[in-house]
Design a protein around this motif. Structure first.
Motif, PDB file in Angstrom:
ATOM      1  N   LYS A 223       0.839  -1.205   0.000  1.00 50.32           N
ATOM      2  CA  LYS A 223       0.000   0.000   0.000  1.00 50.32           C
ATOM      3  C   LYS A 223       0.871   1.252   0.000  1.00 50.32           C
ATOM      4  O   LYS A 223       0.591   2.238  -0.696  1.00 50.32           O
ATOM      5  N   ARG A 226       2.031   1.962  -3.430  1.00 47.07           N
ATOM      6  CA  ARG A 226       0.980   2.574  -4.254  1.00 47.07           C
ATOM      7  C   ARG A 226       0.783   4.030  -3.866  1.00 47.07           C
ATOM      8  O   ARG A 226       0.571   4.889  -4.722  1.00 47.07           O
ATOM      9  N   GLN A 227       0.846   4.295  -2.559  1.00 43.72           N
ATOM     10  CA  GLN A 227       0.668   5.687  -2.121  1.00 43.72           C
ATOM     11  C   GLN A 227       1.773   6.592  -2.661  1.00 43.72           C
ATOM     12  O   GLN A 227       1.586   7.794  -2.815  1.00 43.72           O
ATOM     13  N   TYR A 230       3.865   4.078  -7.149  1.00 39.20           N
ATOM     14  CA  TYR A 230       4.491   2.954  -7.842  1.00 39.20           C
ATOM     15  C   TYR A 230       3.454   1.904  -8.185  1.00 39.20           C
ATOM     16  O   TYR A 230       2.523   1.666  -7.419  1.00 39.20           O
ATOM     17  N   ASP A 231       3.670   1.251  -9.323  1.00 41.07           N
ATOM     18  CA  ASP A 231       2.806   0.136  -9.699  1.00 41.07           C
ATOM     19  C   ASP A 231       3.305  -1.138  -9.038  1.00 41.07           C
ATOM     20  O   ASP A 231       4.501  -1.307  -8.806  1.00 41.07           O
ATOM     21  N   THR A 250      10.621  -3.632  -3.508  1.00 42.31           N
ATOM     22  CA  THR A 250      10.205  -2.493  -4.325  1.00 42.31           C
ATOM     23  C   THR A 250      11.411  -1.820  -4.935  1.00 42.31           C
ATOM     24  O   THR A 250      12.466  -1.749  -4.333  1.00 42.31           O
TER      25      THR A 250
END
Ligand SMILES: Cc1cc2nc3c(=O)[nH]c(=O)nc-3n(C[C@H](O)[C@H](O)[C@H](O)COP(=O)(O)OP(=O)(O)OC[C@H]3O[C@@H](n4cnc5c(N)ncnc54)[C@H](O)[C@@H]3O)c2cc1C
Length: 465
Positions: A223, A226-227, A230-231, A250
């Motif tokens: 999460k 994503r915040q 990033y995909d 990541t």
């Protein structure tokens, strides 16, 4: 893994070596975590035969392999597919210990019989917080090699890594040419999506799967990614930089950018904490970490994927049983420190996302690091000092027998992995990489083993069309 082809009509024996197993020894690597079931499948797929068996000493052709590690196992297994061939695999270690099939239990294998248990020589530019300015340099010593003691993460690397290998003068090693070997070795058991299916292999000997379960921390990390915009991507698929990925890994790079480092947030329990910290000097440990004992926590650790520092491996003495002098010369290139400082800042950004800070309630340990008190906490010089004290290996040493064209004086093997100036000798393992891949190195070593086996078959005219 060193490969020697010997022709024999009477059946040579390898004097002075322990002959552990013949025929079909292979490898296993779970995408994220492999399971006992996968290991059992692997063992039944690749039956081993003891050399004492009838017929063992009367073969017409012996392909002799030194080292039954990740790449060596792949080569031996593929060569044993050729009818009439017998493969002699010489491995210094024993069978893989039971702990090697349990995800995360590899930590108990550190400095066990399954580990060569090398230590680096004292470092000039790094490891300032470690006893003797040296760190443990684990390497697997068992059938399966370092894959026996590794974290089981399956990451192929970026397509540009392999394109670059070819551009450096090594024809046949571009991503498009090596992809088939990644796929050949793989039995992908994750969700097959139309956009990634082309890149995944099915039916190969190495089971690869997505993690079957997720911790609250894992979901929080995803999460957080994503915040930050990033995909979430399959790093072994078409788009390799997004590179957050479902195993809590990541990439530190935006889509399409050149990734220089990646961040691996890893949850750990108290026991792991001890394992990580026990080589630190006592004073530093007491001042910096002791107050954390008993608390739950996790680390967000940036890893340098394209280091510019170069080290050496030298003989300590004429006695082959003496451990080599391993000098990685960490952080001798200033760019490596600068990139890791950027990595730490990115880790701070990840840690300060609402997903981690507010929803998970995570807080950074804010104690200034002993030895860096003179710097302003949070400044670049402070983090550079931190890096020089705390950074250590993430176990992807490669390149000591690099593949290169004749024009490169540092090359050891050519693009067919033959050793320069020596006939009948190939090196097929991670040491041939001209540059390390951007990620973990086990999957590329399997690929090298697969491709190396095909090259040997081709030379002997037994490569199926
Ligand atoms: C602790 C650790 C964690 C890692 N985590 C990951 C991970 O999660 N994911 C990932 O992709 N990569 C990981 N790696 C890296 C990866 O496992 C290695 O890059 C890969 O296994 C190297 O394969 P190789 O064939 O080059 O050598 P190895 O697999 O190391 O094989 C070399 C073999 O040669 C044998 N040998 C050496 N000398 C002799 C001799 N004189 N006679 C006979 N045999 C000999 C050794 O015992 C060994 O079995 C990790 C590595 C380590 C050490």
């Amino acid at each position: 893994m060193i490969s020697v082809a010997l022709k024999s009509s009477h059946g040579e024996t390898a004097e002075g070596f322990t002959i552990r197993a013949l025929v079909k020894i292979s490898f296993i690597q779970g995408d994220l975590y492999s399971t006992k079931e996968i290991r059992a499948r692997y063992l039944s797929y690749y039956q081993t035969k003891q050399c004492q068996e009838p017929g063992c000493s009367s073969v017409a052709l012996i392909n002799s392999r030194v080292g039954g590690g990740t790449a060596g196992g792949a080569v031996a297994a593929r060569l044993s597919e050729v009818e009439g061939w017998r493969v002699l695999l010489l491995e210094a270690g024993g069978p893989p210990p039971p702990e090697s099939v349990v995800p995360g239990l590899n930590v108990v294998l550190m400095q066990s019989d399954a580990d060569w248990s090398y230590f680096t020589v004292p470092q000039k530019h790094s490891l300032k917080g470690y006893v003797g300015k040296s760190c443990h340099f684990p390497l697997g010593r068992a059938l399966g090699g370092s894959s026996t003691i590794n974290w089981m993460m399956y990451v192929r690397g970026n397509r540009r890594d392999f394109d670059n290998w070819e551009a450096m003068g090594n024809p046949g090693w571009s991503y498009d040419k090596v992809l088939k070997y990644f796929k050949k070795s793989e039995d992908y058991r994750g969700v097959r999506r139309p956009d990634t299916a082309f890149y995944r292999g099915v039916g190969g000997p190495a089971s690869v799967e997505n993690k079957r379960w997720g911790t609250p921390l894992m979901h929080a990390i995803l999460k957080a990614g994503r915040q930050l915009g990033y995909d979430v991507v399959d790093p072994n698929g078409p788009e390799q930089i997004g590179f957050s990925i479902p195993d809590m890994t990541t990439r530190n790079g935006r889509r399409g950018s050149s990734a220089e480092s990646y961040v691996r947030p890893a949850a750990f329990r108290r026991s792991n904490l001890h394992v990580v910290m026990n080589a630190l000097v006592t004073q530093l440990f007491n001042k910096y970490y002791k107050s954390l004992i008993g608390l739950q926590g996790f680390t967000v650790g940036p890893m340098l994927t394209r280091p510019k520092s170069r080290g050496t491996v030298r003989l300590r003495s004429p006695d082959p049983k003496d451990p080599p002098l391993v000098d990685p010369n960490y952080l001798s290139h200033p760019d490596d420190v600068a990139i890791l400082v950027r990595g730490i800042k990115f880790a701070l950004t990840v840690g300060n996302t609402p997903a981690l800070r507010e929803e998970l309630g995570a807080r950074f340990h804010s104690q200034p690091l002993p030895g860096c008190e003179r710097e302003i906490p949070g400044s670049d010089p402070y983090w550079a000092c931190y890096v020089r004290h705390m950074a250590k290996t993430t176990w992807h040493a490669v390149g000591s027998c690099k593949m290169a064209p004749p024009s490169d004086p540092f090359g050891v093997v050519d693009h067919t992995l033959k050793v320069r100036g020596v006939s009948g000798l190939r090196v097929v393992d991670g040491s041939i990489m001209p540059l390390v891949t951007s990620g973990n190195t086990n999957a590329p070593c399997i690929m090298i083993g697969e491709k190396g086996a095909d090259m040997i078959k081709e030379d002997w005219g037994v490569l199926p069309g």
